[in-house]
Design an enzyme around this catalytic site. Structure first.
Site, short mmCIF file in Angstrom:
data_model
loop_
_atom_site.label_atom_id
_atom_site.label_comp_id
_atom_site.label_asym_id
_atom_site.label_seq_id
_atom_site.Cartn_x
_atom_site.Cartn_y
_atom_site.Cartn_z
N ARG A 124 184.38 68.67 140.31
CA ARG A 124 183.61 67.67 139.41
C ARG A 124 184.69 66.45 138.91
O ARG A 124 184.23 65.39 138.66
CB ARG A 124 183.06 68.68 138.17
CG ARG A 124 182.31 67.75 137.06
CD ARG A 124 181.47 66.70 137.68
NE ARG A 124 180.52 67.25 138.62
CZ ARG A 124 179.68 66.38 139.39
NH1 ARG A 124 179.87 64.93 139.32
NH2 ARG A 124 178.86 66.85 140.17
N LYS A 177 185.27 45.24 127.74
CA LYS A 177 184.27 46.14 127.34
C LYS A 177 184.34 47.34 128.35
O LYS A 177 183.54 47.46 129.17
CB LYS A 177 183.01 45.61 127.29
CG LYS A 177 182.63 44.37 126.14
CD LYS A 177 181.46 43.78 126.30
CE LYS A 177 181.24 42.57 125.26
NZ LYS A 177 180.04 42.07 125.13
N LYS A 194 188.42 32.86 118.92
CA LYS A 194 186.79 32.98 118.51
C LYS A 194 186.52 32.52 117.21
O LYS A 194 187.26 32.02 116.51
CB LYS A 194 186.49 34.57 119.11
CG LYS A 194 186.79 34.71 120.33
CD LYS A 194 186.03 36.40 120.68
CE LYS A 194 184.76 36.11 120.98
NZ LYS A 194 184.17 37.56 121.58
N GLU A 252 186.54 29.90 122.45
CA GLU A 252 185.02 30.19 122.87
C GLU A 252 184.37 29.00 122.11
O GLU A 252 184.32 28.20 121.23
CB GLU A 252 184.64 31.33 121.90
CG GLU A 252 183.21 31.68 121.85
CD GLU A 252 182.69 32.99 121.02
OE1 GLU A 252 182.43 33.81 121.64
OE2 GLU A 252 183.07 32.81 119.86
N ASP A 259 179.81 30.39 125.72
CA ASP A 259 179.01 31.44 125.31
C ASP A 259 177.50 31.15 125.14
O ASP A 259 177.14 30.45 124.12
CB ASP A 259 179.57 32.18 123.83
CG ASP A 259 179.11 33.23 123.60
OD1 ASP A 259 178.49 34.18 124.55
OD2 ASP A 259 178.85 33.56 122.59
#
Length: 302
Positions: free
Chosen positions: A122, A157, A189, A218, A239
């Protein structure tokens, strides 16, 4: 001599990091402290089902098999899970990271003590399935933008503790890595602008304190993009802009800064966005939302 399926050469993954990942992953199944160097029997004995049903000396051969088509990644790490519990096991590669595979393809064959193979099953599958799922999703994006000149990027992320593996999987799928952390690219940002007072002030502060670090700013509108380039940004993070806005930015500042489209991108619009002339599409979903690739371990006794 065939290449060692455990080799990390060319992966960018460090031996120490992979060894630590293998230990942590096995510890989740094998009672934590039981997974100790030099004590494979103790580790295997924590698999109570295998210890009860499999004779200690029984040997077997197991195939790591694709249950669905996709792109594989993480096989050398999965191989090391098996040899961690069965140091004398023999491994034969059936595929290499980055390969496209079909349902039923054998990716790796391992021969060794059956108890060890089952105890490692596993953990090895979790690693390879996760990495292969990311590689498969990335390949779909890379195929969608092929020929446009745009490159698909990942983001930060990622799953805590798995960033090197997940970013490696993106590379296996034909994508590229953005920044690895907060240290290798300065990302200015809106909150940084608010703290510094202006885009120009924020960029100037980074240049002063970290002169060798690339600076990305950004921008939510074409006007902000122009302001950021005038302030000295190396890259622009565009963005949630529409394709029309992206084309406008390309016309206004193209060639003076690298342009990266991000925010709300989906595979269905990937080619349209890439065709605007941007250099990159960054897709957080590659690492935070890709489903696993279904893999399994089939044991052949004897």
């Amino acid at each position: 001599m065939s290449p060692d399926p455990r080799s990390l050469e060319g992966t960018g993954l460090s031996e120490a990091w992979v060894d630590d990942l293998v230990e942590r992953t096995l510890a989740e199944d094998l009672a934590g402290g039981a997974v100790l160097p030099g004590a494979p029997d103790l580790a295997v004995s924590c698999d109570v089902t295998s210890a009860a049903t499999v004779p200690p000396a029984q040997l077997g051969t197991a195939d790591l098999v694709a249950r669905a088509g996709g792109v594989v990644a993480g096989l050398p790490v999965a191989a090391r899970v098996f040899t961690r519990l069965a140091p004398g096991a023999t491994l034969t590669a059936g595929a290499a990271d980055g390969d496209r595979v079909a349902r039923g393809d054998v990716l790796l064959t391992v021969r060794g003590p059956v108890r060890a193979l089952l105890a490692a099953e596993r953990s090895a599958l979790n690693i390879a399935s996760r990495a292969s799922g990311i590689a498969t999703a990335t390949r779909a994006w890379a195929d969608a933008v092929e020929g446009t000149g745009a490159v698909v990027l990942d983001t930060r992320k990622t799953t805590p503790g798995l960033r090197p593996l997940e970013k490696y999987a993106v590379r296996c799928g034909g994508g590229s890595n953005k920044r690895m952390g907060l240290y290798d690219v300065a990302m200015v940002k809106d909150n940084h602008v608010a703290a510094a007072g202006s885009v120009a002030a924020a960029v100037a502060a980074v240049r002063e304190r970290a002169p060798r670090v690339p600076v990305q700013v950004e921008a939510d509108t074409p006007a902000q993009a122009v302001e950021a380039v005038a302030a000295g940004a190396d890259f622009l993070l565009l963005d949630n802009m529409t394709p029309a806005q992206l084309r406008e930015v390309v016309g206004l500042v193209g060639g003076r800064a690298e342009l990266e489209a991000t925010g709300g991108l989906t595979l269905s619009v990937a080619r349209e966005v890439a065709a605007t002339g941007v250099d990159f599409l960054s897709v957080g979903a590659l690492t935070h939302s890709s489903p696993i690739l279904d893999l399994a371990l089939d044991l052949r006794a004897g």
